[in-house]
Structure formats: structure tokens, C-alpha cells
Write an enzyme that holds these catalytic residues in place. Structure first.
Site, short mmCIF file in Angstrom:
data_model
loop_
_atom_site.label_atom_id
_atom_site.label_comp_id
_atom_site.label_asym_id
_atom_site.label_seq_id
_atom_site.Cartn_x
_atom_site.Cartn_y
_atom_site.Cartn_z
N SER A 187 0.83 -1.20 0.00
CA SER A 187 0.00 0.00 0.00
C SER A 187 0.87 1.25 0.00
O SER A 187 1.83 1.34 0.77
CB SER A 187 -0.89 0.03 1.25
OG SER A 187 -1.74 -1.10 1.31
N SER A 188 0.54 2.21 -0.86
CA SER A 188 1.21 3.51 -0.92
C SER A 188 2.71 3.34 -1.16
O SER A 188 3.10 2.85 -2.21
CB SER A 188 0.91 4.31 0.35
OG SER A 188 1.34 5.64 0.21
N SER A 189 3.56 3.72 -0.20
CA SER A 189 5.00 3.50 -0.39
C SER A 189 5.29 2.03 -0.61
O SER A 189 6.19 1.67 -1.38
CB SER A 189 5.77 4.01 0.83
OG SER A 189 7.16 3.89 0.65
N HIS B 14 -6.62 8.24 -0.74
CA HIS B 14 -5.38 7.52 -0.49
C HIS B 14 -5.44 6.84 0.87
O HIS B 14 -5.61 7.51 1.88
CB HIS B 14 -4.21 8.50 -0.51
CG HIS B 14 -2.87 7.85 -0.62
ND1 HIS B 14 -2.35 7.41 -1.81
CD2 HIS B 14 -1.95 7.55 0.31
CE1 HIS B 14 -1.16 6.88 -1.61
NE2 HIS B 14 -0.90 6.96 -0.33
#
EC number: 3.1.1.72
Length: 303
Positions: free
Chosen positions: A146-148, A287
């Protein structure tokens, strides 16, 4: 180089947007363990592993990579993968970022190079150790984040394609999009984050393929999730990531095989370019896009 002030602001912003880390690891039927002797670890990435009580013979492996401000134990607590591992018998590896902000290095030349000595190298060594230690099936190794962690998922798929059969990407950016021309480790790239790095599928593919020069073997199939109102990693990054993998697999990005509305749920649209690439765009979602564990299991072939 980012100034300390800018880094603090970026970390503060990310902290406000991501899940809080649980104070204690959730109790499940198996147990989360830290592994410190998995082999070469050039950047000091932490390794945590969940081995289910219901361990399959020749089990699969899922590498689950956390978001900024996160940790391996935090992602263990805040995701479904350990619970799903009890159902399907696979092992979960939870890498843990060595950096104070909890983000991953997806910017340095080292991490963007096969056996380059960066974060990606450490995570790859966790996989090979787990295969050896548990007799895991090397053809059933998967990566998600997720994300990074989604950014790192794309990087892992590009730098170590031979290790993975499939990946799922929850709100990330293309492999190489955060590249730092000053070779900054764990750098933030506002140009990429804001969706201003736009190029062709062929160019994106060449960037990914250059991370493992000379490699001509199989590559993991990819499933890309992104939200339409993401203001951390802007929605254009969804299109650029899909372009990248369409280019890698030789699909015509401009002519997908099909587009399915309200799939896998209301206000989500799934675009299929072929067996190796799906994009899932979530209207009204910011996000990050929530993990769809059951769909991951289908994509990975467990369900």
C-alpha cells in the site's frame, strides 16, 4: 537533497493520511516472528514473518509491504494477510522500513537495480531465505503493498521479476518514477507524486527492464488499484503504472481487451489488457484504496 524541514512536512502529511500503527501485534492462531539472520541485508530492513498453524505442504509466500509511517508489525495488524494465510496455508513476509519516516527507498540507484544493495535487495533475500527454510514453492511467491509499499511492489516486480508470480499494487507509482538524480535514499519526488511524470508505455517499460539488464524470463502479472481523488499520489500515477506494465507485457495500452463497470464493487472500474495486467480505478476513493484481500487471493491463485 530534501531539507529537514521539507522532510518533516512530508512525514507529517503522510502520518495524517495513513492508518495508525497498532500498539501490540494482534493475537492470531499463529505468531509473528522477527528474523534477523536471513542473509545479506545491506540497508538494515527488518524482516517479520507469519507462519500459519495451517501451513500447506510446499507453501506459497506473500510479501506484504507497508505504507509510509508504517512497520512490518503494523501492516500485520492492519491487513488481512495473516488471517488469509490460515485459510490458504501460505507464509507472509512483512518487511519493515529502516527509515525514521517509515517510507521505502524507491529512489536510489541501488534499490532500482537487481542485486544493487538497496531495500529491494534486502527484501529479495528474505524471499530466498523463506523458500529455503520452509520448502516453499518458488512458483507461488507474490508481492503486494500500500502507498509507499505499493511503490516498492512495482520496484520488486521490476528488479526481481524471477522471484514473483504476481503482484497487487494499492495506490502507488510506476517503478522508477521516484528516481533521484542525486541518488537520494528514501527521497520524496513531488513531481511524480503529483502526477506530472508522463511518458509512453514503451519508455516506462524500458525503465523497468533496465532495472535487471539482460533478463528475458517470465515476469509477474500485475493488478493495479488507485483512487480517483487521491491527493497524495495523484490519479495520473494509475495511468502511468498501467502504461508501464502494458509496455512490459507488449499490450496495446490504448486498446484494452475489456472494461467492466462496478467491478469488483460499486464505483470501481476494472480494465483488462490481458492475462497479465488489470487496472482497477476506484471513483470517489482517496489515499489509499483499501486492501481487497479476497480479490488478491483470486489474483494470486489461492482461491
Amino acid at each position: 537533497m530534501l531539507s529537514t524541514h521539507l522532510l518533516f512536512l512530508a512525514t507529517t502529511l503522510l502520518t495524517s493520511l495513513f492508518h495508525p500503527i497498532a500498539a501490540h501485534v494482534a493475537k492470531r492462531s499463529g505468531s509473528l516472528q522477527q528474523i534477523t539472520d536471513f542473509g545479506d541485508n545491506p540497508t538494515g530492513v527488518g524482516m517479520y514473518i507469519y507462519v500459519p498453524n495451517n501451513l500447506a505442504s510446499n507453501p506459497g509466500i506473500v510479501v506484504a509491504i507497508h505504507y509510509c509511517t508504517g512497520t512490518g508489525p503494523g501492516y500485520y495488524s492492519n491487513s488481512f494477510y495473516a488471517t488469509l494465510s490460515e485459510q490458504y496455508g501460505f507464509i507472509v513476509i512483512y518487511p519493515s522500513s529502516p527509515y525514521s519516516g517509515g517510507c521505502w527507498d524507491v529512489s536510489s540507484q541501488a534499490t532500482l537495480t537487481h542485486n544493487g544493495g538497496g531495500n529491494s535487495n534486502s527484501i529479495a533475500n528474505m524471499v530466498t531465505w523463506t523458500i529455503s527454510e520452509y520448502g516453499a514453492d518458488s512458483k507461488k511467491v507474490f508481492v503486494t503493498g500500500s502507498s509507499s509499499g505499493a511503490m516498492m511492489t512495482n520496484v520488486m516486480a521490476a528488479t526481481y521479476p524471477e522471484l514473483f508470480a504476481a503482484g497487487t499494487v494499492y495506490s502507488g507509482v510506476s517503478a522508477g518514477c521516484f528516481y533521484s538524480d542525486t541518488n537520494q535514499v528514501d527521497g520524496w519526488n513531488s513531481t511524480c507524486a503529483q502526477g506530472d511524470v508522463i511518458t509512453t508505455p514503451e519508455h516506462w517499460a524500458s525503465i523497468a527492464e533496465a532495472m535487471y539488464p539482460g533478463y528475458s524470463g517470465s515476469r509477474p502479472k500485475m493488478q493495479i488499484y488507485h483512487g480517483s481523488v487521491d491527493t497524495t499520489l495523484y490519479p495520473q500515477n494509475y495511468y502511468e503504472t498501467c502504461k508501464q506494465w502494458a509496455g512490459v507485457f507488449g499490450y496495446d495500452y490504448s486498446a484494452p481487451e475489456s472494461t467492466e463497470a462496478n467491478t469488483p464493487q460499486t464505483n470501481y472500474e476494472t480494465t483488462i489488457w490481458g492475462d497479465n495486467l488489470q487496472g482497477i480505478f476506484a471513483t470517489g476513493v482517496g489515499h489509499t484504496v483499501p486492501i481487497h484481500g479476497d480479490k488478491d487471493m483470486e489474483w494470486f491463485g489461492f482461491a
